[in-house]
Design a protein around this motif. Structure first.
Motif, mmCIF file in Angstrom:
data_model
loop_
_atom_site.group_PDB
_atom_site.id
_atom_site.type_symbol
_atom_site.label_atom_id
_atom_site.label_comp_id
_atom_site.label_asym_id
_atom_site.label_seq_id
_atom_site.Cartn_x
_atom_site.Cartn_y
_atom_site.Cartn_z
ATOM 1 N N GLY A 16 17.016 -6.742 -2.001
ATOM 2 C CA GLY A 16 17.292 -7.276 -0.674
ATOM 3 C C GLY A 16 18.573 -8.077 -0.670
ATOM 4 O O GLY A 16 18.621 -9.208 -0.198
ATOM 5 N N ALA A 17 19.642 -7.493 -1.175
ATOM 6 C CA ALA A 17 20.883 -8.227 -1.427
ATOM 7 C C ALA A 17 21.601 -8.703 -0.167
ATOM 8 O O ALA A 17 22.327 -9.687 -0.226
ATOM 9 C CB ALA A 17 21.837 -7.357 -2.248
ATOM 10 N N GLY A 18 21.443 -8.028 0.940
ATOM 11 C CA GLY A 18 22.180 -8.417 2.145
ATOM 12 C C GLY A 18 23.670 -8.288 1.908
ATOM 13 O O GLY A 18 24.180 -7.199 1.666
ATOM 14 N N THR A 19 24.396 -9.376 1.944
ATOM 15 C CA THR A 19 25.845 -9.346 1.695
ATOM 16 C C THR A 19 26.169 -9.220 0.210
ATOM 17 O O THR A 19 27.304 -8.957 -0.160
ATOM 18 C CB THR A 19 26.525 -10.615 2.235
ATOM 19 O OG1 THR A 19 25.956 -11.753 1.586
ATOM 20 C CG2 THR A 19 26.360 -10.732 3.738
ATOM 21 N N LEU A 26 27.566 -13.375 -9.725
ATOM 22 C CA LEU A 26 27.224 -13.021 -11.102
ATOM 23 C C LEU A 26 28.267 -12.078 -11.690
ATOM 24 O O LEU A 26 28.697 -12.244 -12.837
ATOM 25 C CB LEU A 26 25.833 -12.394 -11.173
ATOM 26 C CG LEU A 26 25.380 -11.951 -12.552
ATOM 27 C CD1 LEU A 26 25.341 -13.122 -13.530
ATOM 28 C CD2 LEU A 26 24.012 -11.288 -12.463
ATOM 29 N N GLY A 27 28.700 -11.108 -10.909
ATOM 30 C CA GLY A 27 29.734 -10.187 -11.380
ATOM 31 C C GLY A 27 31.025 -10.904 -11.736
ATOM 32 O O GLY A 27 31.658 -10.598 -12.748
ATOM 33 N N ASN A 70 28.014 -2.558 4.397
ATOM 34 C CA ASN A 70 28.674 -3.856 4.244
ATOM 35 C C ASN A 70 28.664 -4.298 2.778
ATOM 36 O O ASN A 70 29.650 -4.846 2.274
ATOM 37 C CB ASN A 70 27.988 -4.899 5.128
ATOM 38 C CG ASN A 70 28.731 -6.213 5.132
ATOM 39 O OD1 ASN A 70 29.950 -6.246 5.231
ATOM 40 N ND2 ASN A 70 27.989 -7.301 5.011
ATOM 41 N N LEU A 71 27.568 -4.048 2.095
ATOM 42 C CA LEU A 71 27.449 -4.392 0.675
ATOM 43 C C LEU A 71 28.495 -3.626 -0.142
ATOM 44 O O LEU A 71 29.193 -4.204 -0.977
ATOM 45 C CB LEU A 71 26.033 -4.063 0.197
ATOM 46 C CG LEU A 71 25.606 -4.482 -1.181
ATOM 47 C CD1 LEU A 71 25.715 -5.981 -1.360
ATOM 48 C CD2 LEU A 71 24.163 -4.036 -1.422
ATOM 49 N N ARG A 72 28.622 -2.320 0.117
ATOM 50 C CA ARG A 72 29.637 -1.513 -0.579
ATOM 51 C C ARG A 72 31.044 -2.053 -0.309
ATOM 52 O O ARG A 72 31.879 -2.127 -1.209
ATOM 53 C CB ARG A 72 29.545 -0.055 -0.144
ATOM 54 C CG ARG A 72 28.407 0.690 -0.747
ATOM 55 C CD ARG A 72 28.461 2.178 -0.409
ATOM 56 N NE ARG A 72 27.178 2.779 -0.668
ATOM 57 C CZ ARG A 72 26.251 3.021 0.253
ATOM 58 N NH1 ARG A 72 26.492 2.749 1.511
ATOM 59 N NH2 ARG A 72 25.092 3.552 -0.081
ATOM 60 N N PHE A 73 31.317 -2.411 0.943
ATOM 61 C CA PHE A 73 32.619 -2.952 1.314
ATOM 62 C C PHE A 73 32.896 -4.255 0.562
ATOM 63 O O PHE A 73 33.979 -4.447 0.009
ATOM 64 C CB PHE A 73 32.685 -3.188 2.829
ATOM 65 C CG PHE A 73 33.952 -3.847 3.272
ATOM 66 C CD1 PHE A 73 35.140 -3.130 3.355
ATOM 67 C CD2 PHE A 73 33.970 -5.193 3.592
ATOM 68 C CE1 PHE A 73 36.315 -3.738 3.754
ATOM 69 C CE2 PHE A 73 35.141 -5.811 3.993
ATOM 70 C CZ PHE A 73 36.315 -5.081 4.072
ATOM 71 N N ASN A 74 31.915 -5.153 0.524
ATOM 72 C CA ASN A 74 32.084 -6.433 -0.170
ATOM 73 C C ASN A 74 32.388 -6.232 -1.647
ATOM 74 O O ASN A 74 33.223 -6.926 -2.222
ATOM 75 C CB ASN A 74 30.852 -7.317 0.015
ATOM 76 C CG ASN A 74 30.739 -7.865 1.414
ATOM 77 O OD1 ASN A 74 31.709 -7.865 2.170
ATOM 78 N ND2 ASN A 74 29.550 -8.322 1.782
ATOM 79 N N PHE A 75 31.700 -5.277 -2.275
ATOM 80 C CA PHE A 75 31.959 -5.019 -3.693
ATOM 81 C C PHE A 75 33.318 -4.368 -3.887
ATOM 82 O O PHE A 75 34.030 -4.665 -4.850
ATOM 83 C CB PHE A 75 30.845 -4.172 -4.313
ATOM 84 C CG PHE A 75 29.710 -5.004 -4.814
ATOM 85 C CD1 PHE A 75 29.675 -5.437 -6.123
ATOM 86 C CD2 PHE A 75 28.692 -5.400 -3.964
ATOM 87 C CE1 PHE A 75 28.642 -6.245 -6.585
ATOM 88 C CE2 PHE A 75 27.650 -6.199 -4.411
ATOM 89 C CZ PHE A 75 27.633 -6.621 -5.725
ATOM 90 N N ALA A 76 33.714 -3.484 -2.962
ATOM 91 C CA ALA A 76 35.000 -2.796 -3.093
ATOM 92 C C ALA A 76 36.165 -3.784 -3.004
ATOM 93 O O ALA A 76 37.153 -3.634 -3.734
ATOM 94 C CB ALA A 76 35.131 -1.733 -2.007
ATOM 95 N N ASN A 78 36.024 -7.021 -3.734
ATOM 96 C CA ASN A 78 35.946 -8.021 -4.813
ATOM 97 C C ASN A 78 36.128 -7.421 -6.200
ATOM 98 O O ASN A 78 36.486 -8.136 -7.138
ATOM 99 C CB ASN A 78 34.621 -8.764 -4.734
ATOM 100 C CG ASN A 78 34.632 -9.806 -3.641
ATOM 101 O OD1 ASN A 78 35.192 -10.871 -3.836
ATOM 102 N ND2 ASN A 78 34.053 -9.490 -2.493
ATOM 103 N N PHE A 79 35.845 -6.138 -6.339
ATOM 104 C CA PHE A 79 35.988 -5.437 -7.627
ATOM 105 C C PHE A 79 36.687 -4.104 -7.380
ATOM 106 O O PHE A 79 36.078 -3.039 -7.490
ATOM 107 C CB PHE A 79 34.616 -5.213 -8.286
ATOM 108 C CG PHE A 79 33.880 -6.468 -8.587
ATOM 109 C CD1 PHE A 79 34.168 -7.210 -9.722
ATOM 110 C CD2 PHE A 79 32.884 -6.937 -7.725
ATOM 111 C CE1 PHE A 79 33.492 -8.378 -10.005
ATOM 112 C CE2 PHE A 79 32.207 -8.106 -8.004
ATOM 113 C CZ PHE A 79 32.504 -8.829 -9.139
ATOM 114 N N PRO A 80 37.978 -4.116 -7.045
ATOM 115 C CA PRO A 80 38.668 -2.886 -6.671
ATOM 116 C C PRO A 80 38.743 -1.826 -7.774
ATOM 117 O O PRO A 80 38.788 -0.644 -7.486
ATOM 118 C CB PRO A 80 40.058 -3.362 -6.269
ATOM 119 C CG PRO A 80 40.206 -4.713 -6.818
ATOM 120 C CD PRO A 80 38.834 -5.276 -6.992
ATOM 121 N N ALA A 81 38.722 -2.240 -9.023
ATOM 122 C CA ALA A 81 38.841 -1.275 -10.130
ATOM 123 C C ALA A 81 37.505 -0.648 -10.504
ATOM 124 O O ALA A 81 37.461 0.324 -11.241
ATOM 125 C CB ALA A 81 39.437 -1.961 -11.345
ATOM 126 N N ALA A 82 36.404 -1.196 -10.005
ATOM 127 C CA ALA A 82 35.072 -0.695 -10.417
ATOM 128 C C ALA A 82 34.689 0.577 -9.712
ATOM 129 O O ALA A 82 35.124 0.973 -8.712
ATOM 130 C CB ALA A 82 34.012 -1.758 -10.139
#
Length: 82
Positions: A16-19, A26-27, A70-76, A78-82
Motif C-alpha cells: 500500500g505504498a501510495g506515493t 529507503l532506496g 504516480n508511484l512509477r513516476f516518483n521512482f523514475a 528519483n532513480f533515473p538510472a534504475a
C-alpha cells in the motif's frame, strides 16, 4: 540497522505504498550506503571499511492504477538510472 558481518542482499516490501515515500527514502539510504562502500579501497576490517552490500531490492506495491502510475513516476524521477 545493518549487521557489519552480513554480506547478503537486502530486500524490503512496502504494501500500500501510495506515493512510495518510505520506499523512496529507503532506496536513497541504501544508495548512500553503497556510495560510501565504494570509497573503501581495502575492506580489511569493519573499523576501516564497511562490508559492501550485494544487490538491494525495494518493492513498492499498491492496487489502484492511477496510484501505481504516480508511484512509477516518483521512482523514475528519483532513480533515473534504475
Amino acid at each position: 540497522t545493518l549487521h557489519p558481518q552480513v554480506n547478503a542482499p537486502f530486500r524490503a516490501l512496502e504494501l500500500g505504498a501510495g506515493t512510495g515515500l518510505a520506499s523512496l527514502v529507503l532506496g536513497k539510504v541504501l544508495e548512500r550506503i553503497r556510495s560510501m562502500d565504494r570509497q573503501c579501497t581495502e575492506p580489511v576490517s569493519f573499523d576501516t571499511c564497511r562490508v559492501p552490500l550485494l544487490v538491494n531490492t525495494v518493492f513498492a506495491t499498491d492496487f489502484h492504477p492511477s496510484v501505481l502510475a504516480n508511484l512509477r513516476f516518483n521512482f523514475a524521477i528519483n532513480f533515473p538510472a534504475a
